[in-house]
Design an enzyme around this catalytic site. Structure first.
Site, PDB file in Angstrom:
ATOM      1  N   LYS A 114      16.953   9.730   5.934  1.00 47.35           N
ATOM      2  CA  LYS A 114      15.796   8.893   6.251  1.00 47.35           C
ATOM      3  C   LYS A 114      15.718   7.697   5.286  1.00 47.35           C
ATOM      4  O   LYS A 114      15.997   7.840   4.094  1.00 47.35           O
ATOM      5  CB  LYS A 114      14.574   9.823   6.156  1.00 47.35           C
ATOM      6  CG  LYS A 114      13.272   9.216   5.773  1.00 47.35           C
ATOM      7  CD  LYS A 114      12.219  10.286   5.603  1.00 47.35           C
ATOM      8  CE  LYS A 114      11.887  10.440   4.126  1.00 47.35           C
ATOM      9  NZ  LYS A 114      10.530  10.901   3.861  1.00 47.35           N
ATOM     10  N   LYS A 119      11.924  18.410  -2.920  1.00 47.14           N
ATOM     11  CA  LYS A 119      11.701  17.722  -4.193  1.00 47.14           C
ATOM     12  C   LYS A 119      11.816  18.694  -5.366  1.00 47.14           C
ATOM     13  O   LYS A 119      12.380  18.347  -6.397  1.00 47.14           O
ATOM     14  CB  LYS A 119      10.331  17.034  -4.202  1.00 47.14           C
ATOM     15  CG  LYS A 119      10.338  15.755  -3.387  1.00 47.14           C
ATOM     16  CD  LYS A 119       9.078  14.943  -3.545  1.00 47.14           C
ATOM     17  CE  LYS A 119       9.145  13.702  -2.657  1.00 47.14           C
ATOM     18  NZ  LYS A 119       7.837  13.104  -2.425  1.00 47.14           N
ATOM     19  N   LYS A 121      11.300   4.923   0.417  1.00 49.46           N
ATOM     20  CA  LYS A 121      10.924   4.086  -0.725  1.00 49.46           C
ATOM     21  C   LYS A 121      11.584   4.587  -1.998  1.00 49.46           C
ATOM     22  O   LYS A 121      11.775   3.846  -2.935  1.00 49.46           O
ATOM     23  CB  LYS A 121       9.399   4.119  -0.930  1.00 49.46           C
ATOM     24  CG  LYS A 121       8.588   3.395   0.125  1.00 49.46           C
ATOM     25  CD  LYS A 121       7.130   3.216  -0.348  1.00 49.46           C
ATOM     26  CE  LYS A 121       6.116   3.654   0.679  1.00 49.46           C
ATOM     27  NZ  LYS A 121       5.712   5.065   0.590  1.00 49.46           N
TER      28      LYS A 121
HETATM   29  P1  TYM Z   1       4.765   7.745   2.878  1.00 49.09           P
HETATM   30  O1  TYM Z   1       4.127   6.820   1.907  1.00 49.09           O
HETATM   31  O2  TYM Z   1       6.012   8.436   2.458  1.00 49.09           O
HETATM   32  O3  TYM Z   1       5.085   7.014   4.224  1.00 49.09           O
HETATM   33  C1  TYM Z   1       4.108   6.280   4.929  1.00 49.09           C
HETATM   34  C2  TYM Z   1       4.318   6.407   6.432  1.00 49.09           C
HETATM   35  O4  TYM Z   1       5.600   5.916   6.811  1.00 49.09           O
HETATM   36  C3  TYM Z   1       6.295   6.907   7.549  1.00 49.09           C
HETATM   37  N1  TYM Z   1       7.734   6.805   7.221  1.00 49.09           N
HETATM   38  C4  TYM Z   1       8.706   6.679   8.128  1.00 49.09           C
HETATM   39  N2  TYM Z   1       8.684   6.627   9.472  1.00 49.09           N
HETATM   40  C5  TYM Z   1       9.866   6.484  10.099  1.00 49.09           C
HETATM   41  N3  TYM Z   1      11.060   6.394   9.445  1.00 49.09           N
HETATM   42  C6  TYM Z   1      11.124   6.438   8.095  1.00 49.09           C
HETATM   43  N4  TYM Z   1      12.289   6.329   7.469  1.00 49.09           N
HETATM   44  C7  TYM Z   1       9.901   6.587   7.378  1.00 49.09           C
HETATM   45  N5  TYM Z   1       9.604   6.668   6.054  1.00 49.09           N
HETATM   46  C8  TYM Z   1       8.278   6.801   5.987  1.00 49.09           C
HETATM   47  C9  TYM Z   1       5.713   8.224   7.079  1.00 49.09           C
HETATM   48  O5  TYM Z   1       5.924   9.263   8.021  1.00 49.09           O
HETATM   49  C10 TYM Z   1       4.262   7.870   6.922  1.00 49.09           C
HETATM   50  O6  TYM Z   1       3.589   7.917   8.157  1.00 49.09           O
HETATM   51  N6  TYM Z   1       2.044  11.917   2.529  1.00 49.09           N
HETATM   52  C11 TYM Z   1       2.095  10.603   3.126  1.00 49.09           C
HETATM   53  C12 TYM Z   1       0.886   9.737   2.798  1.00 49.09           C
HETATM   54  C13 TYM Z   1      -0.432  10.339   3.128  1.00 49.09           C
HETATM   55  C14 TYM Z   1      -1.017  10.434   4.424  1.00 49.09           C
HETATM   56  C15 TYM Z   1      -2.313  11.007   4.211  1.00 49.09           C
HETATM   57  C16 TYM Z   1      -0.580  10.097   5.700  1.00 49.09           C
HETATM   58  C17 TYM Z   1      -1.350  10.841   2.249  1.00 49.09           C
HETATM   59  N7  TYM Z   1      -2.461  11.234   2.895  1.00 49.09           N
HETATM   60  C18 TYM Z   1      -3.161  11.256   5.303  1.00 49.09           C
HETATM   61  C19 TYM Z   1      -1.443  10.362   6.780  1.00 49.09           C
HETATM   62  C20 TYM Z   1      -2.707  10.930   6.565  1.00 49.09           C
HETATM   63  C21 TYM Z   1       3.321   9.887   2.625  1.00 49.09           C
HETATM   64  O7  TYM Z   1       3.838  10.173   1.581  1.00 49.09           O
HETATM   65  O8  TYM Z   1       3.704   8.834   3.381  1.00 49.09           O
END
Ligand code: TYM
Length: 334
Positions: A197, A114, A200
């Site tokens: 990947k 990023k 969002k």
């Molecule tokens: P975020 O919001 O980007 O994504 C949420 C969850 O979806 C999974 N994910 C995917 N899995 C498979 N294929 C994809 N294309 C894909 N895109 C997203 C992510 O791996 C995630 O599990 N930093 C984290 C949010 C967070 C978090 C936490 C997660 C903040 N605190 C504590 C676990 C524990 C995030 O940005 O996820």
């Protein structure tokens, strides 16, 4: 009997979750909440690391919570809450930042990607310390497992390192959590660019399947998904990334094995296969979409559920934070 604890969360960074979030995380959450004491947050503080319109961020936060529930997270069983409603998250993040190395944080690949993309002036300190806040999320709840997609693995590894370091320095304080990653669905790819990947924050909408999209729109995106000129429905990640990705989505949503799906479409073209996938997607997300939109019609009720759950979360989080403050030597207010 105390059940082991589970923690996970998603950013409210779009109006809808995408299919990668659903297959890579939510489907596991739904299953695991039966056997774990589960905490699921909408991580709105994390979302502040991207530019946001304030009113839209509030709306996206509700929409994300509504989709958790619509997809099967039970707010009477699991603790489903909004991160900023529990102040201990930001407070623990500060303490953890004092035991995190600058170089260690700089090695996080999401940060590197990023910051390279936006340039250093547009890269905030918040984006740099993002993984420390994520570690605070997880460690506050004495978490045993963290079910996530592949892209969050490095952040959970950092969380483990910080927990172990803190425990070694100040005495046992945190449970050291394990990442749980469903290998075959750990990474769902963009339909137009099947080596990137699904995200969002993708630049183009055409390759992203949104949970709340109109089924006709999702069907169109599937029909236009990039494939190859080979013409056979066969899993081969290396040479047929587009078709392989569609097969993984098909298998995940139907609970079927990939070879059985290959057999079903043997000798038939991509058109048939895509049409069948569009039906699978419509069937899976139609009810989710309807339930989520219904909940969003009554935001006061949703806010009430979130408040009850935030109070439950705060009870656990505050106890951990108090212990941490004691351990590091902060004077207790009498
Ligand atoms: P975020 O919001 O980007 O994504 C949420 C969850 O979806 C999974 N994910 C995917 N899995 C498979 N294929 C994809 N294309 C894909 N895109 C997203 C992510 O791996 C995630 O599990 N930093 C984290 C949010 C967070 C978090 C936490 C997660 C903040 N605190 C504590 C676990 C524990 C995030 O940005 O996820």
């Amino acid at each position: 009997m105390n059940k082991p604890r589970l923690y996970s969360g998603m950013q409210p960074s779009a109006d809808s979750l995408q299919v990668g979030n659903y297959i890579g995380a939510l489907m596991q959450w739904r299953e695991l909440q039966q056997s774990y004491e589960a905490f699921f947050s909408v991580v709105d503080l994390h979302a502040l690391t991207q530019p946001n319109d304030p009113a839209e961020l509030r709306e996206k936060t509700r929409r994300t919570a509504a989709q958790y529930i619509a997809a099967g997270i039970e707010p009477s069983k699991s603790t489903l809450y909004v991160q900023s409603h529990v102040p201990a998250h930001a407070e623990l993040a500060w303490v953890l930042s004092t035991v995190t190395g600058f170089g260690e944080a700089g090695r996080m690949t999401q940060f590197k990607d990023k910051s390279q993309r936006y340039g250093s002036d547009a890269t905030s300190v918040g984006l740099f310390t993002y993984p420390v806040l994520m570690a605070a999320d997880i460690l506050l709840y004495q978490t045993d497992i963290v079910p996530v997609g592949d892209d969050q693995k490095q952040h959970v590894e950092l969380t483990r390192d910080l927990a172990e370091r803190f425990n070694a320095r100040f005495g046992t304080t945190f449970q050291v959590p394990m990442p749980v990653i469903q290998q075959d669905t750990a990474r769902i790819y963009d339909l137009q660019n099947p080596t990137a990947k699904m995200s969002k924050s993708a630049e183009s909408d055409a390759g992203v399947l949104w949970l709340l999209d109109d089924p006709a729109v999702s069907a169109k995106k599937i029909m236009r998904a990039v494939t190859d000129s080979d013409g056979t429905v066969r899993y081969d990640r290396e040479n047929k990334p587009g078709v392989s990705n569609l097969l993984v989505i098909f298998a995940a949503l139907t609970g079927r094995q990939i070879p059985a799906i290959e057999d079903e479409f043997a000798g038939r073209g991509y058109g048939d296969f895509k049409k069948a996938l569009a039906e699978v997607v419509t069937e899976e997300f139609g009810p989710v979409r309807a339930r989520a939109l219904e909940m969003l019609d009554d935001p006061a009720e949703l806010d009430r559920v979130l408040a009850v759950n935030a109070a439950k979360a705060a009870e656990v989080a505050d106890a951990t934070l108090a212990d941490v403050y004691d351990k590091v030597g902060l004077l207790r207010r009498v």
